[in-house]
Design a protein around this motif. Structure first.
Motif, mmCIF file in Angstrom:
data_model
loop_
_atom_site.group_PDB
_atom_site.id
_atom_site.type_symbol
_atom_site.label_atom_id
_atom_site.label_comp_id
_atom_site.label_asym_id
_atom_site.label_seq_id
_atom_site.Cartn_x
_atom_site.Cartn_y
_atom_site.Cartn_z
ATOM 1 N N LEU A 152 -18.084 15.445 26.671
ATOM 2 C CA LEU A 152 -19.461 15.875 26.457
ATOM 3 C C LEU A 152 -19.957 15.335 25.120
ATOM 4 N N SER A 153 -21.218 14.950 25.088
ATOM 5 C CA SER A 153 -21.780 14.373 23.875
ATOM 6 C C SER A 153 -22.259 15.458 22.916
ATOM 7 N N LYS A 154 -22.390 15.108 21.656
ATOM 8 C CA LYS A 154 -22.814 16.038 20.618
ATOM 9 C C LYS A 154 -24.246 16.501 20.867
ATOM 10 N N GLY A 155 -24.484 17.803 20.680
ATOM 11 C CA GLY A 155 -25.808 18.369 20.832
ATOM 12 C C GLY A 155 -26.221 18.669 22.257
ATOM 13 N N ILE A 197 -16.739 16.484 22.679
ATOM 14 C CA ILE A 197 -15.699 17.335 23.278
ATOM 15 C C ILE A 197 -15.024 16.547 24.381
ATOM 16 N N GLU A 198 -13.694 16.589 24.409
ATOM 17 C CA GLU A 198 -12.942 15.882 25.450
ATOM 18 C C GLU A 198 -11.789 16.732 25.956
ATOM 19 N N PHE A 199 -11.633 16.764 27.271
ATOM 20 C CA PHE A 199 -10.445 17.312 27.921
ATOM 21 C C PHE A 199 -9.725 16.140 28.578
ATOM 22 N N ARG A 200 -8.446 15.995 28.272
ATOM 23 C CA ARG A 200 -7.666 14.901 28.834
ATOM 24 C C ARG A 200 -6.458 15.449 29.583
ATOM 25 N N ASN A 201 -6.524 15.384 30.905
ATOM 26 C CA ASN A 201 -5.397 15.766 31.771
ATOM 27 C C ASN A 201 -4.894 17.176 31.457
ATOM 28 N N VAL A 202 -5.809 18.122 31.376
ATOM 29 C CA VAL A 202 -5.460 19.490 31.004
ATOM 30 C C VAL A 202 -5.050 20.293 32.234
ATOM 31 N N ASN A 203 -3.902 20.960 32.136
ATOM 32 C CA ASN A 203 -3.377 21.802 33.206
ATOM 33 C C ASN A 203 -3.059 23.190 32.662
ATOM 34 N N LYS A 204 -3.332 24.208 33.484
ATOM 35 C CA LYS A 204 -3.003 25.581 33.120
ATOM 36 C C LYS A 204 -2.747 26.387 34.384
ATOM 37 N N PHE A 223 -9.933 17.740 22.511
ATOM 38 C CA PHE A 223 -10.448 17.160 21.278
ATOM 39 C C PHE A 223 -11.847 17.709 20.994
ATOM 40 N N ILE A 224 -12.089 18.016 19.718
ATOM 41 C CA ILE A 224 -13.421 18.386 19.243
ATOM 42 C C ILE A 224 -13.758 17.471 18.074
ATOM 43 N N ASP A 225 -14.818 16.716 18.216
ATOM 44 C CA ASP A 225 -15.254 15.773 17.175
ATOM 45 C C ASP A 225 -14.125 14.830 16.769
ATOM 46 N N GLY A 226 -13.377 14.353 17.778
ATOM 47 C CA GLY A 226 -12.316 13.384 17.531
ATOM 48 C C GLY A 226 -11.003 13.965 17.071
ATOM 49 N N GLN A 227 -10.943 15.285 16.842
ATOM 50 C CA GLN A 227 -9.715 15.932 16.357
ATOM 51 C C GLN A 227 -9.024 16.685 17.493
ATOM 52 N N ARG A 228 -7.744 16.429 17.684
ATOM 53 C CA ARG A 228 -6.958 17.167 18.677
ATOM 54 C C ARG A 228 -6.762 18.594 18.166
ATOM 55 N N VAL A 229 -7.156 19.570 18.994
ATOM 56 C CA VAL A 229 -7.157 20.959 18.525
ATOM 57 C C VAL A 229 -6.121 21.832 19.227
ATOM 58 N N ASN A 230 -5.249 21.248 20.025
ATOM 59 C CA ASN A 230 -4.261 22.045 20.767
ATOM 60 C C ASN A 230 -3.492 23.013 19.878
ATOM 61 N N ASP A 231 -3.115 22.560 18.686
ATOM 62 C CA ASP A 231 -2.265 23.361 17.799
ATOM 63 C C ASP A 231 -3.062 24.067 16.707
ATOM 64 N N ILE A 232 -4.378 24.057 16.818
ATOM 65 C CA ILE A 232 -5.222 24.728 15.836
ATOM 66 C C ILE A 232 -5.606 26.111 16.363
ATOM 67 N N ILE A 233 -5.440 27.127 15.547
ATOM 68 C CA ILE A 233 -5.711 28.501 15.977
ATOM 69 C C ILE A 233 -7.212 28.667 16.241
#
Length: 353
Positions: free
Chosen positions: A25-28, A3-10, A60-70
């Motif tokens: 964060l590492s897997k498991g 899991i990765e957060f890169r420069n996230v703002n809200k 990112f989750i498991d290397g996949q950018r998920v911003n646009d995934i429901i």
């Protein structure tokens, strides 16, 4: 990293709930988002789940950018603070709900639910309803429902807040062991330091929408890197006139100091001690029973300090004079922390009898 957060703002209006948040964060792993109320912990969790959309940055989750995934397609299991069980559904149907929504075959659902009921130790309660369960049992059902569809990531928002202290301790150990067994990457939100220390592999300290520090529980406790972390973690006495204590000089670049209870040693008068030159006389102000130890407020140079006293030693009394030795402290300013030791200790080997 899983899991990765890169420069996230809200932001919500003028309130910045996430301020350039970065972590991985590492897997498991089982990680805790720890911070005071309103610090931005739950916002981070909801952004990861897809329940909030960041103003900028990438997730990112498991290397996949998920911003646009429901949310339904992110592979997230979510355990809410109030359990959110369906009260008119049986335990079996509550656990099966997510699998039914995703159109799992009925036989697979039955097998999976029965496996999970055994895993959580409630295999004889499949026909009960939530109103017939204890708080701890409800929490286990909510956990089983979240992991039933085999999500990639498990998120838990204040999962033990509504449970009494003894059950909370048991559930923390159970949750940690179960997550390790399942090898599912998990994050839980809490404001309880004991909870984070006991259950988490890694703690992320959140304050004003920022990640102040991350690391193992012991590394954060022993090596705070920001003034907020130094004050927030553990029990502390915040002191301005620390230069009045023996062995410490005031540093104009650090206007305040933090002294933890374990940094202070107390001795009864006439007790044999070393470092007499670096110790000084204090007076017991209050004594509070805390089970395995006594919490002591001792007044030293007109300053109140909190420390501890084992209850298997000869008891202290209010207004009793004692010898006080401050071994070290954290100096703080608005940006940094410096650990300093009592300089008199290294030059003093005297003994009082």
């Amino acid at each position: 990293m899983y899991i990765e957060f890169r420069n996230v703002n809200k932001s919500f209006g003028t309130y910045k709930a996430s301020d350039n948040v970065n972590f991985s964060l590492s897997k498991g792993s089982l990680s805790a988002l720890l911070g005071p109320s309103g610090s931005g912990k739950t916002t981070i969790l909801r952004i990861l789940a897809g329940l909030e959309t960041p103003d900028s940055g990438d997730i990112f989750i498991d290397g996949q950018r998920v911003n646009d995934i429901i949310p339904a397609k992110r592979g997230i299991g979510f355990v809410f603070q109030n359990y959110a069980l369906f009260r008119y559904m049986t335990v079996f149907d509550n656990i099966a709900f997510g699998m039914q929504v995703k159109k799992f075959p009925p036989e697979q659902i039955k097998q999976r639910v029965n496996e999970l009921l055994k895993l959580i130790g409630l295999d004889g309660l499949s026909g009960r309803y939530p109103a017939q369960l204890s708080g701890g049992q409800k929490q286990r059902i909510a956990f089983a429902r979240a992991i039933a569809p085999e999500p990639k990531v498990l998120l838990l928002d204040e999962p033990f807040a509504a449970i009494d202290a003894k059950v909370r301790h048991e559930l923390r150990q159970w949750l940690k062991n179960t997550i390790k067994e399942l090898n599912i990457t998990s994050i839980f939100v809490t404001h309880d330091q004991e909870e984070a220390n006991e259950a988490a592999d890694e703690i992320l300290i959140v304050n004003n929408g920022k990640i102040e520090q991350s690391g193992s529980p012991i590394s954060i406790y022993k090596k705070p890197v920001t003034p907020f972390v130094a004050q927030f973690i553990g029990e502390n006495s915040l002191i301005n006139d620390y230069g009045n204590f023996k062995g410490f000089q005031f540093n104009k670049n650090f206007p305040a100091a933090i002294i933890r209870p374990e940094f202070i040693s107390l001795f009864k008068l006439q007790e044999q001690i070393q470092n007499t030159y670096s110790a000084e006389s204090g007076i017991i102000k209050t004594i509070t029973f805390r089970g395995s130890y006594l919490e002591i407020i001792v007044t030293l140079n007109n300053i109140d300090l909190k420390t501890i006293w084992p209850n298997d030693r000869e008891l202290l009394q209010p207004k009793e004079k004692v010898i006080v030795l401050i071994r070290k402290m954290y100096l703080i300013n608005t940006d940094s922390v410096r650990e300093v030791e009592n300089t008199a200790i290294t030059t003093d080997n005297s003994v009082i009898i």
